[in-house]
Scaffold this motif. Structure first.
Motif, short mmCIF file in Angstrom:
data_model
loop_
_atom_site.label_atom_id
_atom_site.label_comp_id
_atom_site.label_asym_id
_atom_site.label_seq_id
_atom_site.Cartn_x
_atom_site.Cartn_y
_atom_site.Cartn_z
N ALA A 50 0.84 -1.20 0.00
CA ALA A 50 0.00 0.00 0.00
C ALA A 50 0.88 1.25 0.00
N ILE A 51 0.27 2.34 -0.46
CA ILE A 51 0.86 3.67 -0.29
C ILE A 51 0.01 4.34 0.78
N GLU A 52 0.66 4.71 1.87
CA GLU A 52 -0.06 5.30 3.00
C GLU A 52 0.49 6.68 3.33
N ARG A 53 -0.39 7.46 3.93
CA ARG A 53 0.02 8.80 4.36
C ARG A 53 -0.84 9.17 5.57
N GLY A 54 -0.21 9.32 6.71
CA GLY A 54 -0.91 9.75 7.91
C GLY A 54 -1.85 8.70 8.49
N THR A 55 -1.48 7.44 8.46
CA THR A 55 -2.30 6.37 9.05
C THR A 55 -1.71 5.96 10.40
N ASP A 56 -2.33 4.97 11.02
CA ASP A 56 -1.82 4.46 12.30
C ASP A 56 -0.46 3.78 12.12
N SER A 57 -0.19 3.26 10.93
CA SER A 57 1.05 2.51 10.67
C SER A 57 2.23 3.41 10.33
#
Length: 110
Positions: free
Chosen positions: A17-24
């Motif tokens: 995934a590409i994430e931005r500003g998540t819990d991970s």
């Protein structure tokens, strides 16, 4: 567990995934490429993050060839069914043509 609002792009069957500003991942404005919720790469541009995601997807598929894209499996199954349908139509047309020809002597008989 990640917050889906911050997930910009995901390849579920590979766990990428590409994430931005998540819990991970940190909420620092950067884009993070994750594999099974672990950060693999980070960058400041979404375009570059998408390129890293493609590279990582290729790497994961090379390491684990048993992971297949479900869409590819569906495409293969559909094309197989299309081949069977065309063969069936061809056989039906050949039978129809044969039945129009008549018996031993042709249409007029012997």
């Amino acid at each position: 567990m990640t917050d889906d609002q911050g997930v910009l792009k995901r390849i579920r069957y590979l766990g990428l995934a590409i994430e931005r500003g998540t819990d991970s991942v940190p909420d620092d404005g950067r884009y993070y490429i994750t594999h099974d919720c672990k950060v693999v790469q980070s960058c400041g541009s979404l375009t570059i993050a998408e390129a890293y995601l493609e590279i990582e997807a290729q790497r994961v598929q090379e390491e684990r060839p048993e992971l297949q894209n479900p869409r590819d499996l569906i495409r293969k199954e559909r094309s197989f069914n299309d081949i069977l349908a065309v063969r069936g139509q061809s056989r039906a047309a050949a039978r129809e043509k044969q039945s129009k020809r008549g018996g031993k002597g042709g249409r007029g008989g012997v």
